[in-house]
Design an enzyme around this catalytic site. Structure first.
Site, PDB file in Angstrom:
ATOM      1  N   ARG A  46       0.775  -1.190  -0.056  1.00 50.68           N
ATOM      2  CA  ARG A  46      -0.007   0.216  -0.116  1.00 50.68           C
ATOM      3  C   ARG A  46       1.010   1.509   0.191  1.00 50.68           C
ATOM      4  O   ARG A  46       0.630   2.320  -0.636  1.00 50.68           O
ATOM      5  CB  ARG A  46      -0.939  -0.110   1.224  1.00 50.68           C
ATOM      6  CG  ARG A  46      -1.941   1.214   1.116  1.00 50.68           C
ATOM      7  CD  ARG A  46      -2.830   1.320   2.209  1.00 50.68           C
ATOM      8  NE  ARG A  46      -3.129   0.458   2.938  1.00 50.68           N
ATOM      9  CZ  ARG A  46      -2.572   0.547   4.423  1.00 50.68           C
ATOM     10  NH1 ARG A  46      -1.868   1.323   4.639  1.00 50.68           N
ATOM     11  NH2 ARG A  46      -2.984  -0.742   5.037  1.00 50.68           N
ATOM     12  N   TYR A  98     -13.503  19.565 -14.918  1.00 47.96           N
ATOM     13  CA  TYR A  98     -14.098  18.095 -15.251  1.00 47.96           C
ATOM     14  C   TYR A  98     -15.103  17.776 -14.125  1.00 47.96           C
ATOM     15  O   TYR A  98     -15.079  18.112 -13.196  1.00 47.96           O
ATOM     16  CB  TYR A  98     -12.918  17.112 -14.637  1.00 47.96           C
ATOM     17  CG  TYR A  98     -13.380  15.745 -14.739  1.00 47.96           C
ATOM     18  CD1 TYR A  98     -13.808  15.110 -15.659  1.00 47.96           C
ATOM     19  CD2 TYR A  98     -13.137  15.175 -13.617  1.00 47.96           C
ATOM     20  CE1 TYR A  98     -13.959  13.749 -15.672  1.00 47.96           C
ATOM     21  CE2 TYR A  98     -13.614  13.791 -13.379  1.00 47.96           C
ATOM     22  CZ  TYR A  98     -14.181  13.072 -14.636  1.00 47.96           C
ATOM     23  OH  TYR A  98     -14.209  11.720 -14.528  1.00 47.96           O
ATOM     24  N   ASP A 170      -4.271  20.744 -12.471  1.00 47.05           N
ATOM     25  CA  ASP A 170      -4.781  19.532 -13.096  1.00 47.05           C
ATOM     26  C   ASP A 170      -4.359  19.627 -14.575  1.00 47.05           C
ATOM     27  O   ASP A 170      -4.944  20.587 -15.431  1.00 47.05           O
ATOM     28  CB  ASP A 170      -6.307  19.555 -12.960  1.00 47.05           C
ATOM     29  CG  ASP A 170      -6.847  18.236 -13.640  1.00 47.05           C
ATOM     30  OD1 ASP A 170      -6.049  17.645 -14.658  1.00 47.05           O
ATOM     31  OD2 ASP A 170      -8.165  17.712 -13.572  1.00 47.05           O
ATOM     32  N   LYS A 195      -5.781   9.211 -18.912  1.00 45.25           N
ATOM     33  CA  LYS A 195      -5.772   9.880 -20.329  1.00 45.25           C
ATOM     34  C   LYS A 195      -4.694   9.949 -20.995  1.00 45.25           C
ATOM     35  O   LYS A 195      -4.097   8.682 -21.621  1.00 45.25           O
ATOM     36  CB  LYS A 195      -6.224  11.375 -19.890  1.00 45.25           C
ATOM     37  CG  LYS A 195      -7.779  11.271 -19.042  1.00 45.25           C
ATOM     38  CD  LYS A 195      -8.767  10.585 -19.291  1.00 45.25           C
ATOM     39  CE  LYS A 195      -9.892  10.537 -18.224  1.00 45.25           C
ATOM     40  NZ  LYS A 195     -10.249  11.869 -17.269  1.00 45.25           N
TER      41      LYS A 195
HETATM   42  C1  PLP Z   1     -10.619  12.129 -16.374  1.00 40.63           C
HETATM   43  C2  PLP Z   1     -10.317  13.290 -15.652  1.00 40.63           C
HETATM   44  C3  PLP Z   1     -10.178  13.318 -14.228  1.00 40.63           C
HETATM   45  C4  PLP Z   1     -10.582  12.078 -13.233  1.00 40.63           C
HETATM   46  O1  PLP Z   1      -9.426  11.194 -13.393  1.00 40.63           O
HETATM   47  P1  PLP Z   1     -10.047   9.632 -13.241  1.00 40.63           P
HETATM   48  O2  PLP Z   1      -8.731   8.710 -13.551  1.00 40.63           O
HETATM   49  O3  PLP Z   1     -11.012   9.313 -14.162  1.00 40.63           O
HETATM   50  O4  PLP Z   1     -10.436   9.247 -11.898  1.00 40.63           O
HETATM   51  C5  PLP Z   1      -9.610  14.542 -13.425  1.00 40.63           C
HETATM   52  N1  PLP Z   1      -9.480  15.655 -14.411  1.00 40.63           N
HETATM   53  C6  PLP Z   1      -9.688  15.752 -15.603  1.00 40.63           C
HETATM   54  C7  PLP Z   1      -9.464  16.994 -16.156  1.00 40.63           C
HETATM   55  C8  PLP Z   1     -10.002  14.471 -16.297  1.00 40.63           C
HETATM   56  O5  PLP Z   1     -10.241  14.599 -17.623  1.00 40.63           O
END
Ligand code: PLP
Length: 379
Positions: A46, A98, A170, A195
């Protein structure tokens, strides 16, 4: 070292016991100790796992910083960042986020006494009037999902530093190949590794990167205490994906530009949002802080109600209608009902997330096939 070299080598040495060139999948939860506490640096997976550690070091190198932490999803990473706050603290963030970020802020952390201000961050000065003695953090997403707003990270970081706030960016839409927020003054970079970084739509993962040792210690404590850490198999898949990040991003940018140019003059398109256009409101900022404009494009269909929008989004043959983005395959998404369904209609419509908005994640297929498919679907 430059980006492509780091993508392929950072954090990764031939395995000391066998010489394996690729980092092995250390599929183990626990580690041998000679006497209690006398171990080889690993106690329980973990907290630390060698496959995950190689990935974390690679991700940190790509964001030009020292410390990396991988999480079992992007939301797991966001959750850990929010847990450095306390009841009464306030966060200033954007009005286009998001959907899952909006949801965790308003439906989870608001219940723990944290207050969020959702404001227009495209003009950094807007932040000043929202700062109070309780403000602790600024959370920026740029480019934003799905309106492709561009926020000036450096300008926001000047305000953040002047008030001793923590600036989190982000960086999911840009990927570390196109933008490094730490270099522009951010304190923490967050990624949905799911992504572009993973890049093959086969893993869900998140990450936090920082240069600040104090923040890293706090975040590591939360990561280990709360436990949203990914397993070695997924870490291996992402390490493998990263090796082509620079190649994929170049192709995403090239295809993205061609498709944006094609759609811009198409009679069925009422509006198009892509930061590479000279008339995008923050094009100059994008040019300053990004090394390319990426493969994310949003469009508003002309004279299309919800039924017509659904009909068009269901009539593609090469593009796939699905949530998510950043994979090698091209995806179409209907934010209002899919990724941003958790944002109330009047809130999302204020920033432009209308019922006839579609978001395109341009993949790396042959661009002629992608354009042909768009022509047919748009009619
Ligand atoms: C998809 C996404 C998230 C969340 O990520 P997950 O891996 O789906 O939990 C956060 N910010 C942005 C801009 C995203 O496209």
């Amino acid at each position: 070292m430059k980006f492509a070299t780091k993508a392929i080598h950072a954090g990764q040495e031939p395995d000391p016991t066998t010489g394996a060139v690729m980092t092995p999948i250390y599929q183990t939860s626990t580690y041998w100790q000679k006497t209690p506490g006398d171990n080889k640096g690993y106690e329980y997976s973990r907290g630390t796992n060698p496959t995950r550690k190689a990935l974390e070091d690679c991700l940190a190198a790509l964001e030009n910083c020292k410390y990396g932490l991988a999480f079992s999803s992007g939301m797991g990473a966001t959750d850990a960042v929010m847990k450095i706050l306390k009841p009464g603290d306030e966060v200033i963030t954007g009005n286009d986020l998001y959907g899952g970020s909006y949801r965790i802020f308003t439906k989870i952390f608001a219940n723990y006494g944290i207050k969020f201000h959702f404001i227009d961050l495209t003009k950094a000065e807007n932040i000043k009037s929202y700062i109070s003695e309780n403000t602790k953090m600024i959370w920026v997403e740029t480019p934003t999902n799905p309106m492709m707003q561009i926020i000036d990270i450096e300008a926001v970081s000047h305000i953040s530093k002047a008030h001793s706030l923590t600036l989190v960016v982000d960086n999911t839409f840009a990927s570390p190949y196109l933008q490094n927020p730490i270099d522009q003054g951010a304190d923490i970079v967050m990624h949905s590794v799911t992504k572009y970084i993973g890049g093959h739509s086969d893993v869900v993962m998140g990450a936090l990167l920082t240069n600040n040792e104090e923040l890293y210690k706090q975040l590591w404590f939360i990561y280990n205490a709360c436990g949203a850490t990914p397993g070695p198999q997924d870490s291996f898949l992402v390490l493998r994906g990263i090796k082509t990040l620079h190649l994929r991003m170049k192709a995403h940018c090239e295809n993205g530009e061609k498709i944006a140019q094609f759609l811009r003059t198409h009679p069925k398109i009422e509006k198009i949002y892509w930061p590479g256009f000279l008339d995008h409101p923050n094009h100059e900022v994008a040019k300053k802080q990004m090394r390319g404009f990426g493969g994310m494009i949003s469009i508003v269909l002309k004279d299309a109600d919800l039924a017509e929008t659904f009909r068009i989004s269901g009539s593609f043959k090469v593009w796939t209608l699905a949530e998510s983005l950043g994979g090698v395959e091209s995806l179409i998404n209907h934010p209002a009902s899919m990724t941003h369904g958790s944002i109330p209609k009047e809130e999302r419509e204020k920033v432009g997330v209308v019922d006839n908005l579609l978001r395109l994640s341009v993949g790396v297929e042959d661009v002629d096939d992608l354009i042909e498919d768009l022509k047919n679907a748009l009619g």
